[in-house]
Write an enzyme that holds these catalytic residues in place. Structure first.
Site: not given
Length: 200
Positions: A64, A133
Site C-alpha cells: 500500500h 504503527y
C-alpha cells in the site's frame, strides 16, 4: 543517554530502530517512542495517529501507498512475527523500485521506520500477529494506492511462502510452508505491477 539504536539500510531513509529493553524477574520495560531520542538520532518526526491491527497466519497486507497525502510509518510487532517490506517509489531516488524487508517480532522488539514515498506491506508468519504503527499524516479516504505483492520486477522473497507467479496479484497457487493458505483482501488481489501503476 539515548534509549534507541538506529541502523541505516542500503535504501536512503529506511531505518531499523532497536529500543533499549530493561528486563528483570517481573518482565520488561521499554520506551517504544521518545521524541527527544528520535530527534537526537536524526529522526525529527511528527506523528499524528497510532494504528493497530491483528491478523492470522498467512495474511498478507499490501503493498500500500498513499497518492496525495503520503505517510511516514513507524511500525512494530506487539505479538507474533511478520515479514515487513518497504518499496521505494520516489521517482528521483537511485533505489526506485527497490525493496527492503525485515523480520519484526515480539521478541526482537525492532521497529522499522518507512518515510514518505514508499509502498508498504507485511506477511504474518506466526499463528497470529498484533501489528502497531505510528503515521505522520492522517488517513484520507480514497487516497490509497497499491502494487502487486508478487510483482517479479520488485522481486520480494516472502519467507515461508510457496507458490509460482501467474501474472497477477491473486493468491491462487500460493500457500505457507505448513500448508496454511495465503490470505489477501479482494482489493489487494487487484493491484497491478509497478510498471503498470506508474507510467513515466
Amino acid at each position: 543517554m539515548g534509549q534507541i539504536h538506529v541502523e541505516k539500510t542500503d535504501i536512503e531513509g529506511l531505518c531499523i530502530i532497536t529500543p533499549t529493553v530493561h528486563k528483570d524477574s517481573r518482565g520488561y520495560f521499554m520506551e517504544s517512542y521518545n521524541e527527544r531520542d528520535f530527534k537526537e538520532a536524526g529522526l525529527d518526526l511528527t506523528f499524528v495517529q497510532d494504528n493497530q491491527s491483528m491478523s492470522q497466519k498467512g495474511v498478507l497486507r499490501g503493498l500500500h501507498f498513499q497518492k496525495e497525502f503520503p505517510q511516514g510509518k513507524l511500525v512494530r510487532v506487539l505479538k507474533g512475527r511478520v515479514y515487513d517490506v518497504a518499496v521505494d517509489l520516489r521517482k528521483s531516488s537511485p533505489s526506485y523500485g527497490k525493496h527492503f524487508g525485515i523480520i519484526l517480532t515480539e521478541e526482537n522488539k525492532k521497529m522499522f521506520y518507512i518515510p514518505e514515498g514508499f509502498a508498504h506491506g507485511f506477511l504474518v508468519l506466526s499463528d497470529f500477529a498484533e501489528f502497531a504503527y505510528k503515521v505522520t499524516d492522517f488517513y484520507h479516504p480514497g487516497d490509497e494506492g497499491g502494487l502487486a505483492w508478487n510483482d517479479p520486477s520488485i522481486g520480494i522473497e516472502w519467507p515461508e511462502l510457496k507458490g509460482e507467479y501467474r501474472g497477477n496479484a491473486h493468491k491462487d497457487g500460493y500457500y505457507m510452508e505448513d500448508g496454511s493458505p495465503l490470505i489477501l483482501s479482494e482489493k489487494d488481489e487487484l493491484w497491478l505491477p509497478l510498471k503498470d501503476t506508474f507510467a513515466f
